[in-house]
Write an enzyme that holds these catalytic residues in place. Structure first.
Site, PDB file in Angstrom:
ATOM      1  N   TRP A  15      59.137  64.674 -60.338  1.00 19.58           N
ATOM      2  CA  TRP A  15      59.810  63.380 -60.378  1.00 19.58           C
ATOM      3  C   TRP A  15      61.323  63.545 -60.422  1.00 19.58           C
ATOM      4  CZ3 TRP A  15      59.718  59.006 -58.520  1.00 19.58           C
ATOM      5  CH2 TRP A  15      60.196  57.840 -59.116  1.00 19.58           C
ATOM      6  N   ARG A  35      65.672  73.182 -67.370  1.00 21.96           N
ATOM      7  CA  ARG A  35      65.786  73.873 -68.655  1.00 21.96           C
ATOM      8  C   ARG A  35      65.745  75.393 -68.475  1.00 21.96           C
ATOM      9  NH1 ARG A  35      64.443  72.626 -74.022  1.00 21.96           N
ATOM     10  NH2 ARG A  35      63.684  70.568 -73.384  1.00 21.96           N
ATOM     11  N   SER A 137      55.690  54.055 -57.822  1.00 20.17           N
ATOM     12  CA  SER A 137      56.382  55.139 -57.105  1.00 20.17           C
ATOM     13  C   SER A 137      55.740  56.477 -57.427  1.00 20.17           C
ATOM     14  CB  SER A 137      57.863  55.167 -57.497  1.00 20.17           C
ATOM     15  OG  SER A 137      58.003  55.156 -58.909  1.00 20.17           O
ATOM     16  N   ALA A 139      56.209  60.665 -56.802  1.00 15.61           N
ATOM     17  CA  ALA A 139      57.288  61.607 -56.507  1.00 15.61           C
ATOM     18  C   ALA A 139      57.272  62.056 -55.051  1.00 15.61           C
ATOM     19  CB  ALA A 139      57.192  62.813 -57.439  1.00 15.61           C
ATOM     20  N   LYS A 190      50.276  50.156 -68.055  1.00  9.83           N
ATOM     21  CA  LYS A 190      49.541  50.451 -66.809  1.00  9.83           C
ATOM     22  C   LYS A 190      48.996  51.873 -66.820  1.00  9.83           C
ATOM     23  CE  LYS A 190      52.288  53.407 -64.515  1.00  9.83           C
ATOM     24  NZ  LYS A 190      51.884  54.624 -63.751  1.00  9.83           N
ATOM     25  N   SER A 253      47.676  59.125 -58.763  1.00 13.07           N
ATOM     26  CA  SER A 253      48.040  58.782 -60.137  1.00 13.07           C
ATOM     27  C   SER A 253      47.339  59.745 -61.090  1.00 13.07           C
ATOM     28  CB  SER A 253      47.616  57.347 -60.457  1.00 13.07           C
ATOM     29  OG  SER A 253      47.574  57.128 -61.847  1.00 13.07           O
ATOM     30  N   ASN A 255      46.959  59.467 -64.239  1.00 15.07           N
ATOM     31  CA  ASN A 255      46.124  58.732 -65.188  1.00 15.07           C
ATOM     32  C   ASN A 255      44.802  58.323 -64.544  1.00 15.07           C
ATOM     33  OD1 ASN A 255      48.061  58.382 -67.577  1.00 15.07           O
ATOM     34  ND2 ASN A 255      49.295  57.688 -65.845  1.00 15.07           N
ATOM     35  N   LEU A 273      49.920  66.245 -66.327  1.00 17.48           N
ATOM     36  CA  LEU A 273      50.194  65.457 -67.521  1.00 17.48           C
ATOM     37  C   LEU A 273      49.916  63.984 -67.257  1.00 17.48           C
ATOM     38  CD1 LEU A 273      51.417  65.188 -70.393  1.00 17.48           C
ATOM     39  CD2 LEU A 273      53.632  64.868 -69.283  1.00 17.48           C
ATOM     40  N   GLU A 275      50.405  60.590 -68.896  1.00 16.80           N
ATOM     41  CA  GLU A 275      51.110  59.945 -70.009  1.00 16.80           C
ATOM     42  C   GLU A 275      50.221  58.940 -70.744  1.00 16.80           C
ATOM     43  OE1 GLU A 275      53.988  60.679 -71.193  1.00 16.80           O
ATOM     44  OE2 GLU A 275      55.454  61.175 -69.631  1.00 16.80           O
TER      45      GLU A 275
END
Length: 326
Positions: A15, A35, A137, A139, A190, A253, A255, A273, A275
């Site tokens: 992202w 990082r 959206s 990535a 969502k 997605s 999720n 991941l 969220e």
């Protein structure tokens, strides 16, 4: 109206890389911060990010692991996961000596504090001007320059409008708003509802059930939004209904993909991941504190916490008392 000439993106995942491409297409001077120094060096030399395969980074994007360099930008986009937002802004805080827009680009609610993303930014950095970017959206779509529309919200309309002008292009169309909380609730809720939609698909419950779940899920999102003072047009806009429709319709997605795996009785997708898994219990607690009924979200939280089987959750939802539609 303030002009923002330089943009730094904090977080060089998929992202963050896509957002760096957005800012570059909009004609800004762009810095992408990673990082890990080795990761930054690799991206800088190859112009390719393994977390976003097949997308070549624009040649004028500076990639660095030096936070002080990135923090010099006129505006900062924080593209870390929601639960890492505070840590990222804490690191930046000492480098921000003047009012600087800090835009959260993650969707969620902080564990423990129950703070929304802009609240975390305001607490962590004295000179930050918090804002939130959210909407339907992915990535990969954004990085490839496929048409995308999102919402960008800040408390002050002039700031929100200036941020939109800085990032907008023919293929990336942000709409500005001052309904910060409405945008944040849409993005957080969502994610949880997309897990439920994925479970419907994983359980092969049919297209009719998916449509019903998505619609009733939006009713939950809207009820919570209204209880928190969100505007109706925000909840039915890009950052609410728009993002919900996208996240409940494709395994792109994370999720939704997690929900599919749960519905099939499979392990969660590795390295992805979701969220919504972190947001679900916090969202349910937020709803309870405001006396808002969110049965689908409650079922997702209970399933993730192993307090309820999927079959029991489905039965519980289907045997709720009949009532008028709202």
């Amino acid at each position: 109206m303030t002009a923002f000439h330089s943009v730094a993106v904090i977080g060089a995942g998929a992202w963050g890389t896509a957002l760096a491409m957005v800012a570059a297409r909009a004609g800004r001077s762009v810095t992408l911060w990673a990082r890990n120094a080795e990761h930054a060096t690799r991206i800088a030399s190859t112009r390719d990010n393994p977390r976003l395969p097949g997308v070549r980074l624009a040649p004028d994007i500076v990639v660095t692991s030096e936070l002080a360099l990135a923090a010099r930008a006129d505006m900062l986009l924080i593209a870390t996961p929601a639960q890492h937002l505070r840590g990222a802004v804490n690191m930046l805080a000492s480098h921000i000596a003047r009012p600087t827009p800090v835009v959260a680009c993650a969707k969620g609610i902080e564990h423990g504090t129950h703070k929304f993303m802009t609240e975390v930014i305001a607490e962590a950095a004295l000179h930050a001007q918090p804002a939130i970017l959210s909407g339907p959206s992915f990535a990969d779509d954004v990085a490839r320059g496929l048409p995308t529309a999102v919402t960008l919200a800040a408390k002050e309309e002039e700031l929100a409008s200036s941020l939109v002008q800085a990032l907008g292009s023919p293929t990336f169309r942000p709409y500005h708003s001052t309904d910060v909380r409405g945008v944040e609730i849409g993005g957080a809720a969502k994610n949880v509802l997309a897990i439920a939609a994925g479970i419907v698909v994983g359980r092969n419950l049919g297209a009719s059930a998916l449509a019903a779940l998505t619609t009733r899920g939006f009713s939950e999102l809207a009820r919570l939004g209204r209880a928190c003072g969100a505007r109706p047009e925000t909840l039915s806009g890009l950052s609410g209904l728009g993002d919900l429709l996208l996240s409940c319709s494709t395994a792109q997605s994370r999720n939704f993909a997690l929900g599919i795996a749960l519905g099939r009785g499979e392990a969660a997708p590795a390295g992805k991941l979701a969220e919504g898994a972190f947001t679900a219990p916090v969202l349910v607690e937020l709803a309870a504190a405001r006396n808002v009924d969110m049965p689908v979200s409650q079922a997702v939280a209970a399933i993730l916490d192993n307090k309820l089987t999927i079959d029991a959750a489905i039965e519980g939802l289907l045997t709720r008392p009949f009532k008028a539609e709202e």
